[in-house]
Scaffold this active site. Structure first.
Site, PDB file in Angstrom:
ATOM      1  N   ASP A 200       1.025  -1.253   0.167  1.00 38.90           N
ATOM      2  CA  ASP A 200      -0.092  -0.149  -0.093  1.00 38.90           C
ATOM      3  C   ASP A 200       0.941   1.117  -0.203  1.00 38.90           C
ATOM      4  O   ASP A 200       1.960   1.184   0.110  1.00 38.90           O
ATOM      5  CB  ASP A 200      -0.853  -0.112   1.157  1.00 38.90           C
ATOM      6  CG  ASP A 200      -0.117   0.082   2.687  1.00 38.90           C
ATOM      7  OD1 ASP A 200       0.668  -0.573   2.795  1.00 38.90           O
ATOM      8  OD2 ASP A 200      -0.393   1.076   3.417  1.00 38.90           O
ATOM      9  N   HIS A 522       1.880  -8.811  -3.947  1.00 39.18           N
ATOM     10  CA  HIS A 522       0.603  -7.889  -3.525  1.00 39.18           C
ATOM     11  C   HIS A 522       1.386  -6.422  -3.306  1.00 39.18           C
ATOM     12  O   HIS A 522       1.770  -6.077  -2.225  1.00 39.18           O
ATOM     13  CB  HIS A 522       0.096  -8.145  -2.130  1.00 39.18           C
ATOM     14  CG  HIS A 522      -1.089  -7.257  -1.918  1.00 39.18           C
ATOM     15  ND1 HIS A 522      -2.547  -7.493  -2.038  1.00 39.18           N
ATOM     16  CD2 HIS A 522      -1.151  -6.294  -1.095  1.00 39.18           C
ATOM     17  CE1 HIS A 522      -3.221  -6.324  -1.746  1.00 39.18           C
ATOM     18  NE2 HIS A 522      -2.315  -5.671  -0.978  1.00 39.18           N
ATOM     19  N   ASP A 567       1.504 -17.438  -4.531  1.00 40.60           N
ATOM     20  CA  ASP A 567       2.074 -16.602  -5.404  1.00 40.60           C
ATOM     21  C   ASP A 567       1.123 -15.903  -6.239  1.00 40.60           C
ATOM     22  O   ASP A 567       0.804 -16.122  -7.478  1.00 40.60           O
ATOM     23  CB  ASP A 567       3.393 -17.168  -6.319  1.00 40.60           C
ATOM     24  CG  ASP A 567       3.852 -15.992  -7.440  1.00 40.60           C
ATOM     25  OD1 ASP A 567       3.906 -14.722  -6.923  1.00 40.60           O
ATOM     26  OD2 ASP A 567       4.767 -16.324  -8.046  1.00 40.60           O
ATOM     27  N   GLU A 576       2.707 -10.125   0.409  1.00 36.94           N
ATOM     28  CA  GLU A 576       2.632  -8.687   0.049  1.00 36.94           C
ATOM     29  C   GLU A 576       4.155  -8.351   0.426  1.00 36.94           C
ATOM     30  O   GLU A 576       5.176  -9.132   1.185  1.00 36.94           O
ATOM     31  CB  GLU A 576       2.088  -7.982   1.501  1.00 36.94           C
ATOM     32  CG  GLU A 576       2.130  -6.584   1.378  1.00 36.94           C
ATOM     33  CD  GLU A 576       1.010  -5.661   2.218  1.00 36.94           C
ATOM     34  OE1 GLU A 576       0.514  -6.498   2.866  1.00 36.94           O
ATOM     35  OE2 GLU A 576       0.761  -4.317   1.709  1.00 36.94           O
TER      36      GLU A 576
END
Ligand SMILES: [Zn+2]
Length: 594
Positions: A200, A522, A567, A576
């Protein structure tokens, strides 16, 4: 008609030539297949460090003998990649069952072979391995990519990994910010800078604390090895070693999160996570977020800043005395705030759903701050606090993994023992040393006995288990600094080998590193850009028996913990990327550099 006839006849010619070409292609394909069938597609049954091994370190590959033909294999050969010449042969060990992965594992030990070069392992009946290197500088590329991983996470500026990785770019992002009502202030607050925390685009002081601290520690322990390594970042060539310039990018943002009273706000994120867009396309407002009521700042964040800025005060002094002094002043001010507000904890205020990094005890953060301030300044009050409080935490050294974002007491304890300055408490120093060394011995023994030769035990397969493996490596390397022992270094390298391919998936968990790396982190830039491969040099979180996402949740319930991994971009709980485990990887790689 003419035209039609002509069309017919040319169609016939085309059909004939098409048939001939197809036939030829078929013959060629069959020929190629017969060439390849012997050995040429690497098998995931052989697990080894796809980057490679140091010439004089132990060199072990693992073979999965669970069922199948390889169960019968007795021997292996080491072959040179360039001409497939056999350079070493050895016997495989008997298979041992590994309950954490469910695999039956044989060992191929080629430690006795030292010659630098590129090689692969061949096992009759199983196949051939990925190529890897034996080289005194075998980890320098990995270190370079992992540190450049931080550069790619830079917020508030344009980033470009070209020309080496053309197309891996983003424009300046998150240039505007404001105070969230939970911060006790209002209006604009830009605070440009720092690293995007993970997949993020948030920035969190607490996770920045352990990350930045680990990188500065890597410099303090391995500076002579790191100082001349160019990372090709905008600051390269400015007279400061590149690792310190990259780390400074985040440190400056952390300093800007400090309020005038010395306290530090917890995080700067949007109210909720953005979609999978490039950072410059994330138009959500970047907010400085506090605890929601007076004093609005968090003790854990404030003490983490105090610790990291105190390290920075000594590390940057030879390169930029002004910046070092600024850090020391910030650290002292943060310390005083944390003394007045000893345990203001953080929970997401209403309407905020980004990472919480929950921690209800900030005393270990204060212990770390005290140790680093004492180490930097020699001022008695910091020593007094440490001596009065360390015993509450020294048992934490017995139950590894010791290093984590919410558990930083070991950083404080180790720093105190490593500093061992005039006026330090001799009893505390010897207690910390003895415990750290005893624990490292236990971990090293356990690692050597483990079928996968990793320090992880079943309960360690949590969110970020790859970070736990890297942290075991950090712990072993710190113990090696306290009491040098090749057994500690070899066990640290074993954890590195696990991360770089010697695992049940035969997968390198660093993007674009090794011949068989994971490919779908991620990670918003990797998901949103046009490149086929993900951004390079980024460590995956790894297997997670906690299964906190839908993909992991849907896996068979009896899957062994080391196998609970996907994966897949959607598996945020196992795939992530994150700066704190990235920093532990860098530390581990720095330890393995020449
Ligand atoms: Zn950004």
């Amino acid at each position: 008609m003419q035209a039609s006839n002509s069309f017919d006849s040319s169609a016939q010619v085309n059909a004939r030539s098409l048939f001939l070409r197809s036939f030829l292609l078929f013959v060629l394909a069959a020929f190629a297949a017969s060439l390849c069938s012997g050995a040429e597609t690497p098998t995931t049954k052989i697990k080894l460090d796809q980057v490679g091994y140091l010439p004089n370190a132990p060199k072990i590959a693992l073979i999965d003998a669970s069922g199948g033909r390889s169960a019968a294999a007795q021997s292996f050969t080491l072959k040179r990649t360039s001409d497939s010449a056999v350079v070493f042969q050895g016997k495989l060990s008997a298979a041992v069952h590994d309950p954490t992965s469910g695999d039956d594992i044989q060992t191929a030990d080629f430690s006795a072979f030292h010659k630098p070069g590129q090689y692969y392992i061949d096992v009759p009946g199983a196949g051939r391995s990925w190529n890897f290197s034996i080289d005194p500088n075998v980890y320098s590329r990995a270190y370079y990519l992992a540190m450049r991983g931080f550069y790619g996470q830079r917020c508030g500026t344009a980033v470009d990994l070209g020309p080496e990785f053309p197309g891996y770019t983003h424009a300046a992002c998150h240039l505007k910010g404001e105070f969230h009502s939970s911060s006790g202030k209002s209006g604009e607050r830009d605070n440009v800078g720092g690293w995007h925390d993970a997949g993020d685009y948030g920035r969190y002081v607490v996770n920045s604390g352990i990350t930045t601290g680990s990188l500065l520690w890597a410099w303090e322990l391995y500076g002579p090895k790191l100082k001349n390594i160019k990372l090709n970042i905008p600051e390269s060539g400015n007279g400061t070693p590149d690792i310190l310039s990259e780390t400074r990018w985040n440190l400056e943002w952390m300093l800007k999160m400090q309020d005038d009273d010395g306290g530090v706000w917890f995080k700067q994120t949007s109210e909720h996570f953005s979609g999978f867009v490039m950072p410059e396309d994330d138009k959500l407002v970047s907010e400085v977020i506090g605890t929601g009521s007076a004093p609005y700042k968090s003790t854990c964040a404030t003490a983490d800043l105090a610790a990291v800025a105190a390290i920075a005060a000594r590390v940057y002094k030879p390169f930029d005395p002004k910046f070092a002094a600024l850090n020391l002043a910030a650290a002292r001010k943060a310390w005083l705030w944390a003394e007045k507000n000893p345990n203001v904890t953080f929970k997401n205020p209403p309407g905020i759903s980004t990472g919480e990094y929950g921690d209800n005890n900030c005393k270990d953060e204060r212990l770390w701050a005290a140790a680093e301030l004492w180490r930097t300044t020699g001022d008695a009050p910091y020593n007094d606090f440490f001596v009065k409080n360390y015993a509450e935490f020294d048992s934490h050294l017995d139950s590894p993994p010791a290093e984590d974002w919410h558990e930083v007491a070991p950083m404080g304890l180790w720093s105190y023992a490593l500093a061992n300055r005039k006026g330090s408490d001799a009893h505390a120093v010897s207690d910390i040393r003895d415990r750290s060394i005893a624990t490292a011995k236990r971990i090293a023994e356990r690692t050597q006995a483990d079928p996968y030769r990793v320090s992880l035990v079943a309960k360690d397969y949590v969110w970020g288990s790859n970070g736990v493996a890297a942290s075991y490596g950090v712990q072993l390397l710190v113990a090696n600094t306290l009491a040098p022992d090749p057994v500690f270094v070899n066990a640290a390298l074993d954890n590195l080998h696990y991360l770089l391919g010697r695992n049940t998936f035969s997968l390198s968990w660093v993007t674009q590193l090794g011949e068989h790396p994971y490919r779908h982190p991620h990670h918003r830039p990797s998901g949103a850009d046009k490149n086929a491969e993900p951004w390079p040099g980024l460590l995956s979180g790894g297997p997670n028996a906690g299964r906190q996402d839908a993909l992991l949740h849907a896996m068979p319930p009896d899957l062994p913990p080391a196998k609970v991994y996907a994966d897949d971009q959607g598996s945020y709980a196992s795939n992530e990327i994150c700066i704190n485990w990235q920093a532990a990887l860098v530390f581990l790689l720095a330890g393995g550099l020449k």
